[in-house]
Design an enzyme around this catalytic site. Structure first.
Site, mmCIF file in Angstrom:
data_model
loop_
_atom_site.group_PDB
_atom_site.id
_atom_site.type_symbol
_atom_site.label_atom_id
_atom_site.label_comp_id
_atom_site.label_asym_id
_atom_site.label_seq_id
_atom_site.Cartn_x
_atom_site.Cartn_y
_atom_site.Cartn_z
ATOM 1 N N THR A 30 57.859 -40.249 -19.413
ATOM 2 C CA THR A 30 57.214 -39.912 -20.682
ATOM 3 C C THR A 30 57.251 -38.418 -20.986
ATOM 4 O O THR A 30 57.044 -38.008 -22.129
ATOM 5 C CB THR A 30 55.737 -40.358 -20.679
ATOM 6 O OG1 THR A 30 55.027 -39.648 -19.655
ATOM 7 C CG2 THR A 30 55.628 -41.860 -20.444
ATOM 8 N N CYS A 38 43.097 -39.878 -15.519
ATOM 9 C CA CYS A 38 43.572 -40.318 -16.834
ATOM 10 C C CYS A 38 43.444 -41.836 -16.981
ATOM 11 O O CYS A 38 43.826 -42.588 -16.074
ATOM 12 C CB CYS A 38 45.027 -39.909 -17.028
ATOM 13 S SG CYS A 38 45.650 -40.286 -18.690
ATOM 14 N N ARG A 63 54.494 -31.932 -21.134
ATOM 15 C CA ARG A 63 53.486 -31.560 -22.127
ATOM 16 C C ARG A 63 52.148 -32.209 -21.775
ATOM 17 O O ARG A 63 52.105 -33.273 -21.157
ATOM 18 C CB ARG A 63 53.932 -31.965 -23.538
ATOM 19 C CG ARG A 63 54.116 -33.448 -23.760
ATOM 20 C CD ARG A 63 54.625 -33.712 -25.180
ATOM 21 N NE ARG A 63 54.707 -35.131 -25.477
ATOM 22 C CZ ARG A 63 55.734 -35.913 -25.173
ATOM 23 N NH1 ARG A 63 56.789 -35.392 -24.556
ATOM 24 N NH2 ARG A 63 55.719 -37.191 -25.480
ATOM 25 N N TRP A 421 26.265 -2.489 3.229
ATOM 26 C CA TRP A 421 25.522 -3.586 2.571
ATOM 27 C C TRP A 421 25.862 -3.631 1.084
ATOM 28 O O TRP A 421 26.189 -4.693 0.541
ATOM 29 C CB TRP A 421 24.018 -3.389 2.762
ATOM 30 C CG TRP A 421 23.200 -4.536 2.234
ATOM 31 C CD1 TRP A 421 22.706 -5.585 2.954
ATOM 32 C CD2 TRP A 421 22.772 -4.746 0.871
ATOM 33 N NE1 TRP A 421 22.014 -6.448 2.127
ATOM 34 C CE2 TRP A 421 22.039 -5.960 0.847
ATOM 35 C CE3 TRP A 421 22.931 -4.042 -0.316
ATOM 36 C CZ2 TRP A 421 21.468 -6.462 -0.315
ATOM 37 C CZ3 TRP A 421 22.384 -4.543 -1.491
ATOM 38 C CH2 TRP A 421 21.655 -5.751 -1.482
ATOM 39 N N TYR A 425 27.841 -6.546 -0.976
ATOM 40 C CA TYR A 425 27.145 -7.226 -2.073
ATOM 41 C C TYR A 425 27.981 -7.190 -3.345
ATOM 42 O O TYR A 425 28.096 -8.192 -4.065
ATOM 43 C CB TYR A 425 25.789 -6.559 -2.298
ATOM 44 C CG TYR A 425 24.895 -7.257 -3.316
ATOM 45 C CD1 TYR A 425 24.239 -8.435 -2.992
ATOM 46 C CD2 TYR A 425 24.719 -6.717 -4.589
ATOM 47 C CE1 TYR A 425 23.418 -9.064 -3.910
ATOM 48 C CE2 TYR A 425 23.909 -7.348 -5.518
ATOM 49 C CZ TYR A 425 23.257 -8.523 -5.169
ATOM 50 O OH TYR A 425 22.450 -9.156 -6.101
ATOM 51 N N ASP A 441 22.134 -7.086 6.421
ATOM 52 C CA ASP A 441 21.000 -7.534 5.619
ATOM 53 C C ASP A 441 19.810 -7.872 6.515
ATOM 54 O O ASP A 441 19.899 -8.742 7.392
ATOM 55 C CB ASP A 441 21.398 -8.757 4.802
ATOM 56 C CG ASP A 441 20.329 -9.152 3.807
ATOM 57 O OD1 ASP A 441 20.156 -8.433 2.817
ATOM 58 O OD2 ASP A 441 19.665 -10.193 4.024
#
Length: 505
Positions: A30, A38, A63, A421, A425, A441
């Site tokens: 196709t 689908c 497509r 740190w 972050y 931390d």
């Protein structure tokens, strides 16, 4: 990476939603490519080709399906984790790196050669960087056609096409029909609210409560407004201001984002930032499976299987917010950030029209030391903020993804006042580094203490080796668990029977 044919075909036969976004099926008879879910009749296995990205399908000449609409698929891919360079390049392309630049410039920003970048894309994506950018543009345009009432000229502009003629030619070539014919007659998915409203899909589950809770605790007054259901904020580009509002639509496995901004051509960049802020590209199933093998994290992952790492709208904003929060509480840092915005930001309350949103985040050029010092900050911290702003003003790509995490951390640590740190972050929230880890931390060290002894940074790094490459998500699980405990109760990880896992393991 090339998806396994037999496994993919079995997923297609089952229409298994767990694989939606991980690969696409191209049907040779196709010329159409589809999502695994689908509803169309299943093709014969010998007529199927499986690819890891929509760009690979379109570069091969297929497509998009008009029934399953690939533009509505979660933005995942089997290539994720296969190449850190490709992952960072995809983030930059999503943010518009190829809209006004070329592949050579993109490669330079990543610290690799152009030929090497093209080769990596061919191996991991199955398409060139240019095809990836074009595919994103086409799929966004198709989404705008279906979900908004914008005219075709506005759709062309908002999706990044350089001209309406190019837009029409692309759609005619790809869909064998003009774009106007793709617009559905039904308007049930369109919003009557001002602005552009789109559904941004994610792969479920999604812990919206955890995400909105994190953002609400850190929302900067005047700039951000967070309720249990909605996140809203002021956005600014090139001296213009607007706003975004984001809510969860769990029955659609998507976030609903409403964008109000005067320049349509910036919509792709705004959408990319929203996706980054809410970590929509994460694969929660893979992350939970990996972290769930750790006895300490297993009960946390089970309690919050869709936990995401909150991202950032702007790198400088998060970096300064992190500096303001050093050695004080989150609430105190938030108040200081609100004072910074109210003092040095631009008042846009009359242009935004949303109660509670009044100012933009300050332009870097305005955050000089003399102005920042008036906020009552310690001189060292004011100097750090001014230096950060000056660096961002001098280098617009200061907070871009680079070659690897170590490179990013080393680059940030050269900035005045930025330690390990803060650098980690920023890497976690701004660069979207899934393996960023805040070993220094104090909260993590307290959370993972055993027998009353807290691990130091070196011991914590050793403990976290088994969490790679998802250490940032482990951090969020531990932070969220501690923040959610009621007074007098114990964190979930301590209620687990298997909490005796040694720190050195």
């Amino acid at each position: 990476m090339k998806p396994d044919h037999e496994s993919c075909y079995q997923a297609v036969l089952a229409r298994d939603a767990r694989y939606d976004g991980l690969f696409f099926i191209c049907v040779k008879t196709t010329g159409i490519y589809c999502r695994p879910i689908c509803p169309a009749r299943h093709p014969r296995p010998e007529n199927c080709v499986f690819v890891s990205s929509a760009a690979a399908a379109q570069e091969a000449g297929f497509r998009p399906c008009l029934r399953c609409r690939p533009e509505s698929s979660p933005d995942l891919g089997a290539w994720r984790g296969a190449s850190a360079t490709v992952s960072r390049a995809m983030a930059l392309i999503e943010d518009g790196a190829l809209d006004g630049g070329d592949v050579e410039a993109l490669a330079g920003r990543l610290g690799v050669g152009e030929r090497q970048l093209r080769r990596l894309f061919r191996v991991h994506i199955g398409a060139s960087p240019i095809t990836v950018a074009q595919t994103r543009r086409v799929l966004l345009a198709k989404q705008l056609i279906h979900q908004t009432g914008l005219s075709m000229t506005e759709v062309a502009l908002a999706s990044g096409f350089g001209s309406v003629r190019r837009f029409n030619e692309t759609f005619q070539q790809l869909y064998d029909r003009p774009p106007i014919e793709l617009r559905r007659q039904s308007v049930s998915t369109r919003s009557s609210a001002p602005g552009i409203t789109l559904l941004l899909p994610y792969r479920p589950p999604y812990d919206w409560t955890g995400m909105i809770g994190f953002l609400k605790t850190r929302a900067i007054p005047g700039l951000e407004l967070v309720t249990e259901r909605t996140y809203a904020r002021v956005i600014a580009f090139d001296g213009l201001a607007g706003s975004i509002e984001v809510t969860d639509v769990p029955n659609r496995s998507a976030l609903r984002a409403t964008v109000r901004f005067p320049r349509l051509e910036l919509l792709p960049k705004i959408i990319a930032r929203i996706r980054r802020c809410f970590d929509l590209g994460a694969d929660p199933v893979a992350i939970s499976a990996a972290l769930g093998r750790d006895p300490t994290l297993a009960p946390l992952v089970e309690a919050r299987p869709g936990l995401r790492v909150p991202g950032a709208w702007d790198g400088l904003e998060i970096a300064i917010r992190a500096v303001l929060g050093q050695q004080i509480t989150v609430a105190a840092g938030t108040r200081l950030a609100g004072k910074l915005v109210a003092t040095l930001g631009t008042d846009v309350a009359d242009r935004i029209g949303l109660p509670g949103l009044t100012h933009t985040f300050p332009d870097p050029a305005r955050m000089v030391f003399e102005a920042v010092a008036t906020l009552g900050l310690p001189r060292v911290r004011a100097a750090t903020i001014a230096a950060l702003a000056a660096a961002a003003h001098a280098d617009p790509h200061l907070f871009d993804a680079r070659q690897d995490l170590d490179d990013a951390i080393a680059r940030f640590r050269t900035l005045p006042g930025i330690g390990e740190w803060t650098a980690q972050y920023v890497a976690m929230r701004v660069l979207r580094e899934s393996d960023a880890f805040l070993a220094a931390d104090v909260a993590l060290q307290r959370i993972l203490a055993t027998g009353g002894k807290r691990p130091n940074a070196r011991e914590l790094l050793a403990r976290a080796e088994c969490w790679r490459p998802w250490r940032a998500y482990a951090v969020l699980h531990l932070w969220t668990d501690e923040a959610s405990v009621l007074p007098g109760s114990r964190p979930l990880r301590q209620r687990s029977k298997e909490n005796a896992y040694a720190i050195s393991a």
